[in-house]
Design a protein around this motif. Structure first.
Motif, mmCIF file in Angstrom:
data_model
loop_
_atom_site.group_PDB
_atom_site.id
_atom_site.type_symbol
_atom_site.label_atom_id
_atom_site.label_comp_id
_atom_site.label_asym_id
_atom_site.label_seq_id
_atom_site.Cartn_x
_atom_site.Cartn_y
_atom_site.Cartn_z
ATOM 1 N N LEU A 151 -0.777 11.384 10.515
ATOM 2 C CA LEU A 151 -1.922 11.116 9.654
ATOM 3 C C LEU A 151 -1.401 10.872 8.250
ATOM 4 O O LEU A 151 -0.720 11.718 7.664
ATOM 5 C CB LEU A 151 -2.899 12.293 9.671
ATOM 6 N N TRP A 152 -1.715 9.683 7.697
ATOM 7 C CA TRP A 152 -1.210 9.265 6.394
ATOM 8 C C TRP A 152 -2.319 9.315 5.349
ATOM 9 O O TRP A 152 -3.453 8.921 5.621
ATOM 10 C CB TRP A 152 -0.686 7.833 6.448
ATOM 11 N N ASP A 153 -1.970 9.763 4.149
ATOM 12 C CA ASP A 153 -2.879 9.682 3.010
ATOM 13 C C ASP A 153 -2.711 8.286 2.401
ATOM 14 O O ASP A 153 -1.660 7.966 1.834
ATOM 15 C CB ASP A 153 -2.542 10.753 1.971
ATOM 16 N N VAL A 154 -3.751 7.452 2.524
ATOM 17 C CA VAL A 154 -3.647 6.063 2.083
ATOM 18 C C VAL A 154 -3.482 5.976 0.571
ATOM 19 O O VAL A 154 -2.797 5.092 0.053
ATOM 20 C CB VAL A 154 -4.893 5.270 2.538
ATOM 21 N N THR A 155 -4.105 6.908 -0.153
ATOM 22 C CA THR A 155 -4.097 6.823 -1.619
ATOM 23 C C THR A 155 -2.707 7.009 -2.206
ATOM 24 O O THR A 155 -2.379 6.434 -3.241
ATOM 25 C CB THR A 155 -5.049 7.870 -2.204
ATOM 26 N N ILE A 156 -1.846 7.817 -1.546
ATOM 27 C CA ILE A 156 -0.508 8.053 -2.085
ATOM 28 C C ILE A 156 0.598 7.537 -1.163
ATOM 29 O O ILE A 156 1.775 7.563 -1.525
ATOM 30 C CB ILE A 156 -0.287 9.560 -2.367
ATOM 31 N N GLY A 157 0.208 7.056 0.050
ATOM 32 C CA GLY A 157 1.194 6.503 0.967
ATOM 33 C C GLY A 157 2.129 7.523 1.571
ATOM 34 O O GLY A 157 3.269 7.189 1.908
ATOM 35 N N MET A 158 1.678 8.754 1.711
ATOM 36 C CA MET A 158 2.519 9.822 2.239
ATOM 37 C C MET A 158 1.882 10.439 3.482
ATOM 38 O O MET A 158 0.659 10.471 3.625
ATOM 39 C CB MET A 158 2.722 10.902 1.178
ATOM 40 N N PRO A 159 2.717 10.979 4.402
ATOM 41 C CA PRO A 159 2.169 11.635 5.584
ATOM 42 C C PRO A 159 1.503 12.962 5.242
ATOM 43 O O PRO A 159 1.976 13.692 4.369
ATOM 44 C CB PRO A 159 3.384 11.829 6.486
ATOM 45 N N LYS A 160 0.382 13.257 5.936
ATOM 46 C CA LYS A 160 -0.339 14.519 5.728
ATOM 47 C C LYS A 160 -0.083 15.490 6.878
ATOM 48 O O LYS A 160 0.176 16.668 6.669
ATOM 49 C CB LYS A 160 -1.849 14.270 5.623
ATOM 50 N N THR A 161 -0.171 14.979 8.115
ATOM 51 C CA THR A 161 -0.075 15.841 9.299
ATOM 52 C C THR A 161 0.644 15.104 10.407
ATOM 53 O O THR A 161 0.522 13.884 10.537
ATOM 54 C CB THR A 161 -1.479 16.250 9.789
ATOM 55 N N LYS A 162 1.388 15.867 11.218
ATOM 56 C CA LYS A 162 1.971 15.319 12.433
ATOM 57 C C LYS A 162 1.398 16.060 13.631
ATOM 58 O O LYS A 162 1.304 17.281 13.628
ATOM 59 C CB LYS A 162 3.494 15.449 12.435
#
Length: 910
Positions: A151-162
């Motif tokens: 799961l990626w945070d679109v606003t910062i381009g970083m992964p949130k959860t695997k």
């Protein structure tokens, strides 16, 4: 809403968006890989999707994402051109952002500008197989092939959860409308419901016993539909809250379900199967309508946000449907060839009708060649077409029905053809009051056009291929499988006469404009003229083969002949062929003169309808579409033409400067190798069917076929003097053929495995061969061979330097260069990460090009003197099967299993 896909007649504007169209002429140069100058083909479709505002339709293919205006259906752009196949695409729900899964990355694109916004790269090597936006557009879920969801945070381009180890080979992901749950489909018979916050599974929906092909969630998030193309339970409706399947009084069952989509507004789902799309009422589970226009497996279906439009895709075309009226709006043709069996010219409206194999009936403007309408018959191929004399009614004969359309108001009637068999021919009487229909059972039916009722049966013996009324309407002539021509009295329905005219099946009959002469043509091109007043018969051998159709000119002076050999004009007085029309890329199946003369219309197996000036033979309009895989490429000796083989045609010819398609010929679906003779007049192809075929490069006619190998062909090549052809086969042998006689000159045996490649030395004295075992150098005169060692697991490609001093061979992941005189290894070129599929020297011998397999996909240029790499080209999405230099050394052509050929500019590296 009423779904009347079968009941109503259809009016559409057909916009051909393939290489021959105005948009695709630009697209051959859109977003090319660095160094490439043209692209031939568009790739195979993997997915379709509408943007959240409904203004854009995205079509993902092997080479990128093609964007179309969802309202005008015009091609807007190509984005995401990559060397990895695009597995999935998804639009953001609130912004003009498109996400694509390519390789091990998720890439975000600006739909308006086509610019790359962000690259989300996982730390795994597995491919991204699915992408999905959350309802608020702030999160992207990406699934990789094995068992991981990020799961990626679109606003910062970083992964949130695997989320790991829950699904095997993740293929689909869907967020619920509240964004709290994620539904995942893997390679198996179960579907998982996952909690987004915790990443844990909350439910497992297991009802299929075979692989789940696709999933779709209702707009309210309460119902999930799962489909399977192998399971007996093709379609299951699940209650998300309870996790139980819904029960229907009569459960829906379908032969195949490859794809599913929920309508946003109507409580309907669309399912894609083998050659069809079904619309299912979600309340009852019953099939409400069926669309059967597809010619292959429907791999993807998608509704527009307002639910008014449905897009459905096979691997080569996208249909766009008006859901409310059940009308197809547009076909985006990525490539499949169509076959035109029949054409007809309206006597009053300036329009042309065409129909063919598994096709609709298309109506075209005869002046400018633009599409007007499409009429959709209920079943079968369209074998015959005819306009009524006033041009108001169009009759079409299909497999088991006659369709009558009122062209003005688009009202359709269907005439039952029991006892007729497959309808082969239809014709209106000169006054328009009668319609005659002939079929495979040998029966002719006369219909009263005004009442749509049967009037008379004319019973024959053998199948009827062609029927025609005399100019005064008193007689009807028929010809077919009985090798005889029957003449009937229309008023009484009795047979007036019958005469034997041919030694083979009659394909077409026609009256002269004055009604005195009846002409007939049989399958092998014998044309017979019968004088009806004197019973005199004149037989002419036209010289053409596989004859299909004929048409009398309005002045009675010429007859147009359609055949495998093309389109020709025959002078009635002399019986000689006086003109030929070059343009069709395959068999010409039908031909018709315009009622007022001057114009000739033909249709063919190349899927085109062409309008000709009957005097000069100049083509005025055409429609076309094509796409193929590419297994071999070669330049003509003058460098003006590029030949490719692979896919649906034996040979395709392209303009090497512009990249435009020039010609296609041959029905061989399995050509592996292609070669030009040194004078450029002959093209040779080697086929999986164990045969070698020689083609006239200027006309596309087959001029010879060589048979002698006992297994499939891998390579063919001409000797430098053009007198000999060498062929390499999986039967472990190499055969030399004499071009003049077509006879075998010699056979070289010695390989223990199949032979992949054969090459002549520039002086024609030596032959190099390679296979899965060894590389051999042969003295042609003595047949003495020298084994060149170094490739431990064999080689797949060979090339002599222009001066004959060096032999290059591509094997596993390396290329070896040998000194031809001594047989000693000269250099080893290392750089490819997969098996080397082909090698080629530049004309000056200073550069070597090599191409890699599907694990590599690269093209390298090597400095022969130093063995160092000059540069590399990256642009194909599958293994690069073939490379070839142009004669001037300024262009390199590459052909790949991705269905694309690319032309590369070499001037910066010379």
């Amino acid at each position: 809403m009423k779904y009347r896909f079968i009941q109503i007649s259809v009016q559409i504007f057909v916009i051909s968006l393939c290489l021959s169209s105005v948009y695709a002429e630009d697209s051959v140069q859109w977003h090319l890989p660095e160094g490439a100058t043209a692209r031939l083909g568009k790739g195979n479709i993997t997915e379709v999707a509408f943007s959240s505002d409904g203004n854009t339709l995205a079509v993902a293919t092997d080479i990128g994402i093609w964007l179309y205006d969802a309202h005008t259906h015009q091609e807007r752009a190509l984005i995401g051109a990559h060397t990895e196949r695009i597995q999935d695409i998804a639009f953001s729900p609130n912004r003009n952002i498109l996400a694509s899964g390519i390789g091990n990355e998720v890439i975000l694109w600006d739909v308006i500008s086509g610019a790359k916004l962000e690259v989300l790269s996982n730390d795994q090597s597995e491919r991204v197989s699915s992408v999905a936006f959350s309802p608020d557009g702030n999160t992207i879920a990406s699934g990789v092939q094995w068992s991981e969801i990020i799961l990626w945070d679109v606003t910062i381009g970083m992964p949130k959860t695997k989320i790991v180890d829950l699904l095997n080979n993740i293929s689909d992901l869907i967020f619920t409308p509240d964004g709290k749950k994620l539904i995942g489909r893997g390679y198996g018979n179960a579907v998982q419901l996952l909690d987004v916050d915790s990443g844990k599974s909350t439910k497992t929906l297991k009802g299929h016993v075979e692989i789940v092909s696709d999933i779709a969630l209702s707009p309210d998030g309460k119902t999930l539909v799962t489909g399977s193309h192998t399971d007996e339970k093709r379609l299951i409706f699940w209650d998300i809250k309870s996790g139980t399947p819904r029960k229907f009084n009569k459960p829906p069952r379908f032969r195949h379900v490859w794809s599913v989509a929920f309508s946003p507004v109507e409580g309907m789902i669309a399912t894609g199967g083998l050659g069809r799309v079904s619309l299912i009422d979600t309340a009852t589970g019953k099939e409400a309508a069926t669309i059967t226009e597809h010619s292959g497996q429907v791999i993807s279906v998608a509704y527009s946000p307002d639910g008014g439009t449905l897009a459905s895709a096979t691997d080569h075309e996208v249909f766009i449907w008006d859901v409310a009226g059940g009308q197809p709006i547009t076909t985006i043709n990525i490539g499949e060839d169509k076959i035109v069996y029949s054409v007809a010219i309206s006597p009053t409206r300036g329009s042309i009708a065409s129909g063919g194999y598994n096709s609709n009936v298309n109506l075209w403007d005869a002046v400018v060649g633009t599409p007007l309408f499409t009429f959709v018959p209920d079943t079968g191929s369209v074998n015959s077409l005819a306009f009524s004399p006033d041009g108001n009614i169009l009759a079409a004969g299909t497999r088991n029905a006659i369709h009558l359309w009122n062209v003005e108001i688009d009202k359709k009637n269907v005439l039952d053809t029991n006892n007729l068999g497959i309808t082969q021919s239809v014709a209106f009487s000169p006054d328009g009051k009668l319609l005659a229909c002939g079929g495979s059972f040998g029966t002719i039916i006369l219909w009263d056009v005004s009442t749509r009722s049967r009037k008379t049966y004319l019973r024959g013996i053998n199948k009827v291929n062609s029927i025609v009324f005399s100019p005064d309407g008193t007689m009807l002539a028929s010809g077919g499988g009985g090798k005889q021509v029957n003449i009937w009295d229309v008023a009484t329905g009795t047979q007036k006469s019958i005469y034997s005219a041919h030694d083979d099946e009659i394909k077409s009959v026609a009256f002269s404009p004055d009604g005195i002469t009846l002409v007939s043509g049989d399958r092998f091109g014998e044309i017979v003229f019968k004088n009806l007043s004197s019973d005199e018969k004149i037989s002419i051998r036209s010289g053409i083969t596989s004859f299909e159709d004929l048409s009398y000119s309005t002045d009675g002076k010429t007859i147009a002949l359609a055949s495998d050999d093309g389109l020709h004009l025959l002078d009635v007085n002399t019986g000689k062929i006086i003109a030929g029309f070059i343009g069709h890329l395959n068999r010409v199946a039908c031909v018709e003169y315009s009622p007022h003369g001057g114009t000739l219309v033909s249709g063919g197996w190349d899927g085109t309808v062409r309008v000709w000036n009957s005097g000069g033979g100049q083509v005025r309009q055409l429609t076309s579409g094509f796409i193929d895989s590419v297994s071999s490429v070669v330049f003509s000796p003058d460098g003006k033409t590029l030949a490719t083989v692979g896919g649906r045609k034996a040979v395709r010819l392209w303009d090497a400067t512009t990249g435009k398609h020039k010609a296609a010929f041959g029905d061989v679906l399995s050509a592996q190798s292609v070669a030009f003779s040194p004078d450029g007049k002959i093209i040779a192809t080697g086929n999986l069917t164990r045969s070698i075929e020689l083609w006239d490069a200027s006309t596309g006619k087959q001029i010879a076929e060589y048979k002698g190998h006992t297994d499939s062909l891998e390579c063919v090549t001409f000797s430098p003097d053009g007198k000999t052809l060498a062929s390499a086969s999986r039967d472990k042998s190499i055969i030399l053929w004499d071009i003049a006689s077509g006879q075998q000159v010699d056979i070289f045996s010695g390989h223990e495995q199949w032979v992949e490649y054969v090459a002549f030395s520039p002086d024609g004295m030596k032959l190099a061969t390679c296979g899965n075992d060894n590389v051999f150098l042969w003295d042609i005169a003595t047949k003495l061979k020298t084994e060149l060692t170094g490739h431990n697991d064999g080689a797949q490609s060979l090339a002599f330097s222009p001066d004959g001093s060096i032999l290059a061979a591509g094997g596993s992941e390396e290329i070896l260069l040998w000194n031809v005189e001594t047989g000693k290894e000269k250099a080893k070129l290392i750089g490819h990460t997969g098996r080397v599929l082909d090698v080629a020297f530049s004309p000056d011998g200073k550069t070597l090009a090599s191409s890699g397999s599907g694990t590599d996909k690269m093209i390298y240029l090597w400095d022969v003197a130093t063995g160092k790499q000059k540069t590399n080209f990256k642009g194909h999405t599958e293994g690069v099967r073939s490379v070839a230099f142009s004669p001037d050394g300024k262009t390199l052509a590459s052909g790949s299993w991705d269905g694309i050929a690319l032309l590369w500019d070499l001037s910066p590296y010379q």
